[in-house]
Design a protein around this motif. Sequence first.
Motif, mmCIF file in Angstrom:
data_model
loop_
_atom_site.group_PDB
_atom_site.id
_atom_site.type_symbol
_atom_site.label_atom_id
_atom_site.label_comp_id
_atom_site.label_asym_id
_atom_site.label_seq_id
_atom_site.Cartn_x
_atom_site.Cartn_y
_atom_site.Cartn_z
ATOM 1 N N MET A 1 -3.555 -0.896 -3.035
ATOM 2 C CA MET A 1 -4.498 0.216 -2.895
ATOM 3 C C MET A 1 -5.898 -0.228 -3.302
ATOM 4 O O MET A 1 -6.071 -1.143 -4.096
ATOM 5 N N SER A 2 -6.893 0.433 -2.744
ATOM 6 C CA SER A 2 -8.279 0.154 -3.080
ATOM 7 C C SER A 2 -8.629 0.801 -4.409
ATOM 8 O O SER A 2 -7.806 1.443 -5.050
ATOM 9 N N ILE A 5 -11.182 6.421 -7.018
ATOM 10 C CA ILE A 5 -12.429 7.156 -6.847
ATOM 11 C C ILE A 5 -12.292 8.501 -7.538
ATOM 12 O O ILE A 5 -11.396 9.295 -7.212
ATOM 13 N N PHE A 22 -10.210 9.936 2.239
ATOM 14 C CA PHE A 22 -10.082 8.769 1.363
ATOM 15 C C PHE A 22 -8.644 8.258 1.333
ATOM 16 O O PHE A 22 -8.416 7.044 1.303
ATOM 17 N N THR A 23 -7.669 9.169 1.337
ATOM 18 C CA THR A 23 -6.276 8.738 1.353
ATOM 19 C C THR A 23 -5.960 7.977 2.637
ATOM 20 O O THR A 23 -5.267 6.950 2.608
ATOM 21 N N LYS A 25 -7.887 6.155 4.214
ATOM 22 C CA LYS A 25 -8.549 4.843 4.153
ATOM 23 C C LYS A 25 -7.994 3.977 3.015
ATOM 24 O O LYS A 25 -8.600 2.991 2.624
ATOM 25 N N ASN A 26 -6.847 4.386 2.468
ATOM 26 C CA ASN A 26 -6.141 3.606 1.451
ATOM 27 C C ASN A 26 -6.836 3.615 0.092
ATOM 28 O O ASN A 26 -6.697 2.670 -0.698
ATOM 29 N N TYR A 27 -7.589 4.688 -0.200
ATOM 30 C CA TYR A 27 -8.180 4.870 -1.529
ATOM 31 C C TYR A 27 -7.379 5.920 -2.290
ATOM 32 O O TYR A 27 -6.614 6.695 -1.702
ATOM 33 N N THR A 28 -7.566 5.932 -3.612
ATOM 34 C CA THR A 28 -6.890 6.910 -4.458
ATOM 35 C C THR A 28 -7.924 7.897 -4.995
ATOM 36 O O THR A 28 -8.609 7.604 -5.987
ATOM 37 N N TRP A 212 -14.959 4.087 -9.042
ATOM 38 C CA TRP A 212 -16.150 4.768 -8.518
ATOM 39 C C TRP A 212 -16.151 6.219 -8.971
ATOM 40 O O TRP A 212 -15.127 6.903 -8.927
ATOM 41 N N LEU A 276 -18.103 7.122 1.679
ATOM 42 C CA LEU A 276 -17.346 5.865 1.764
ATOM 43 C C LEU A 276 -18.169 4.764 2.424
ATOM 44 O O LEU A 276 -18.106 3.603 2.007
ATOM 45 N N GLU A 280 -18.729 1.197 0.577
ATOM 46 C CA GLU A 280 -18.249 -0.053 1.152
ATOM 47 C C GLU A 280 -19.401 -1.005 1.453
ATOM 48 O O GLU A 280 -19.268 -2.220 1.295
#
Length: 285
Positions: A1-2, A5, A22-23, A25-28, A212, A276, A280
């Motif tokens: 996972m990234s 945030i 965000f989910t 895009k593989n973020y938490t 973040w 995002l 990035e």
Amino acid sequence: MSAPILLLKTKSSPQDGYEEFFTSKNYTPTFVPVLEHRFHQQNLAKVQHLFNSNAFTTTKDHTKKYGGLIFTSQRAVEGFASMIENADVFNIPSDPLVLYTVGPATARTLTTLRDKHLPQATIYGADAGTGANLAQMMLEHYNGLYPGEKPGLLFLVGEVRRDIIPRTLMDEGLGERRIGVEEVVVYETGVMESFEGDFGGWMQKYHEGVVWVVVFSPTGCEAMLRVLGLGPFASGARREGVFVATIGPTTRDHLRDEFGFEADVCAEKPSPEGVLDGIERFMKS
């Protein structure tokens, strides 16, 4: 996972666009509520009375007072929606009604409200990004609808807001293009008592690695900086890996002007995609 945030906002219900995006895009994403909102019921009743007294409708006895409404916050839309949903009597204007908005999230909420209660309304400005941009767009759009004498606009606001939109639209130098704006405070905002402790708890959990913090409002900035030990609350070297992004220039400027703190990222558009993209691009550089 990234990287995790922390979104300093209340999670929207029943769905939240930030969580979904965000989910995907593989973020938490983690929501840390900052603000406590209280609707101003007396002023919302005044707005209801304006609709019921035909202030938005041309009749044989009078010309309408307002041709539309302005929304620059989700809370203002929610207050307006609660007024309509709970009203014993709500007169739907027969005239066309313009609903001006500054961002896609507010536009989506307004669309749901429009489809259910205001079939004559059109929504304009979802891609404006800032109040300054929206004001310029409105000067062209509204004067196109009413090239001569024109009804005013009702601006539903919180108690803390910038005056860029009314100041731009009511500039005396505009002459016939000048647009009257009347502001009505429909909600009040304060920092939740639990915010500092809740936010501190999450920062302890993410005490290592990159994290973040995304800030959505000037309210709560002081408490955030205090927990992070940044700006005027810095007591030593800044912890590596903690970065701050703002939803737009209003919050960025507040951090800069009031606390001498420069956010790492300011989203070019107040949307999940805008946040995002800024994060990035920063991480790549």
